[in-house]
Design a protein around this motif. Structure first.
Motif, PDB file in Angstrom:
ATOM      1  N   ASP A  57     -85.733 -50.063  44.275  1.00  0.00           N
ATOM      2  CA  ASP A  57     -86.858 -50.418  45.159  1.00  0.00           C
ATOM      3  C   ASP A  57     -87.996 -51.051  44.367  1.00  0.00           C
ATOM      4  O   ASP A  57     -88.647 -51.995  44.839  1.00  0.00           O
ATOM      5  N   VAL A  58     -88.251 -50.525  43.156  1.00  0.00           N
ATOM      6  CA  VAL A  58     -89.313 -51.085  42.318  1.00  0.00           C
ATOM      7  C   VAL A  58     -89.012 -52.540  41.984  1.00  0.00           C
ATOM      8  O   VAL A  58     -89.891 -53.416  42.051  1.00  0.00           O
ATOM      9  N   ARG A  73     -89.534 -54.853  44.951  1.00  0.00           N
ATOM     10  CA  ARG A  73     -90.960 -55.136  45.157  1.00  0.00           C
ATOM     11  C   ARG A  73     -91.481 -56.115  44.111  1.00  0.00           C
ATOM     12  O   ARG A  73     -92.303 -56.991  44.413  1.00  0.00           O
ATOM     13  N   ARG A  84     -90.663 -59.628  45.123  1.00  0.00           N
ATOM     14  CA  ARG A  84     -91.521 -60.150  46.185  1.00  0.00           C
ATOM     15  C   ARG A  84     -92.868 -60.620  45.642  1.00  0.00           C
ATOM     16  O   ARG A  84     -93.511 -61.497  46.224  1.00  0.00           O
ATOM     17  N   GLU A  85     -93.299 -60.023  44.524  1.00  0.00           N
ATOM     18  CA  GLU A  85     -94.585 -60.396  43.933  1.00  0.00           C
ATOM     19  C   GLU A  85     -94.491 -61.632  43.051  1.00  0.00           C
ATOM     20  O   GLU A  85     -95.509 -62.222  42.701  1.00  0.00           O
TER      21      GLU A  85
END
Length: 346
Positions: free
Chosen positions: A50-51, A54, A57-58
């Motif tokens: 999950d990290v 994310r 996405r950044e």
């Protein structure tokens, strides 16, 4: 980690340069944070996945997508079990120590344990699997990245065979083992980054582990306190009886009132004194501020005040509430502070 366990981690972020280095630092911090809250092996990799999602996405399109492999293992010196999960990472090599007979001395056995290899972190939403195997005391665990055994001009199978040949007659000192592996596998500067971790397992003396099964009856709390007092007297730690009985009473009471059977109390003497209370309920107590007229809510606060650290560890069978205390100086157990579940690591 709690209960004298040790977590071993190796990972490899895809790519080179500043972007990959920054991603490596972020993932290392994330793994340490997840390990501190004692997540199960497969669950830790799920959160790490999950990290990375994310992070993707950044990122801008120019930086490219972040992806990584990770192998997360925990060794328990009480049971001598190693449990691990892999996210696209090659399994560790296990070296079982040689046995010495009256006439002959057998060589060490080198093998790759069967480890289910999941997808690399960053793909999102895919499961990981945990496997366990028992290790003989004095075994070597060798974790590494694929850059150690494979390269642009090297075949991975040949590199793995060379690694096994070196480990068959590995010296006792782990730094020398690392030096021999690097000399045999990387005679020149490698094109890829390489990480190598070699650890030797130790087993905790069974005499330093005391276990008591408890009935789901409030009257069992006094029996747990007597058990603690008797065990500490046998270990020469009578002066720790008061705080340890207090430390044990609160989680035992909570397990009987709010938990589910089976309930078990365990004391572990290593570099610290660890008290564990386990039950079959997944509901964990939380440290909170009790108001003046509240009849409850102070048990964990008392445990936190008289111990060095405490926490909750979840498993498929339920949960464990644990707390650690430092050993008093001059207790006769000072020599334990020099022992670790794993030997020197290179």
């Amino acid at each position: 980690m709690s209960r004298a366990r040790v977590a071993l981690v190796v990972g490899d972020v895809v790519g080179h340069g500043l972007h990959a280095a920054a991603a490596t630092g972020r993932l290392r911090t994330a793994v340490r944070a997840f390990a501190d809250i004692d997540l199960m092996r497969d669950e830790l990799l799920t959160h790490l996945d999950d990290v990375v999602v994310r992070m993707q996405r950044e990122e801008s399109r120019d930086e490219g997508e972040t992806s990584a492999t990770c192998l997360y293992a925990i060794y328990d010196p009480v049971s001598r079990l190693c449990s691990l999960a892999s996210a696209g990472h090659i399994p560790p090599t296990v070296v079982t120590p040689s046995t010495t007979g009256e006439a002959t001395r057998t060589s060490s056995m080198v093998e790759l344990p069967e480890v289910p290899i999941g997808p690399p972190v960053g793909l999102g939403g895919l499961p990981f699997e945990t496997t366990k195997f028992e290790l003989r005391e004095g075994s070597l665990l060798v974790l590494h990245t694929d850059g150690l055994i494979a390269g642009r001009t090297r075949d991975a199978d040949l590199g793995l065979a060379t690694l096994h040949d070196v480990l068959t007659s590995a010296p006792d000192w782990l730094e020398e083992t690392c030096d021999q592996l690097l000399a045999a596998l990387l005679p020149s500067r490698p094109a890829d980054d390489v990480a190598l971790l070699v650890a030797r397992t130790h087993a905790l003396d069974p005499n330093r582990v005391a276990t008591m099964d408890l009935p789901s009856d409030p009257a069992a709390v006094s029996g747990a306190r007597r058990f603690v007092s008797d065990v500490l007297a046998a270990w020469g730690l009578e002066e720790m009886s008061f705080t340890t009985e207090l430390t044990v009473s609160e989680p035992v009471t909570n397990a009987i009132r709010c938990g589910k059977s089976p309930i078990q109390l365990r004391l572990i003497l290593q570099s610290t004194l660890t008290c564990e209370v386990s039950d079959a309920s997944s509901t964990a107590p939380h440290l909170r501020r009790a108001r003046i007229f509240d009849e409850g809510g102070r048990s964990l606060l008392l445990v936190a005040q008289v111990t060095e650290r405490w926490g909750t560890r979840h498993s498929l069978e339920g949960k464990v509430i644990w707390a650690e205390q430092a050993l008093p100086a001059g207790s006769g157990s000072d020599h334990l502070t020099n022992e670790t579940p794993l030997g020197p690591r290179g």
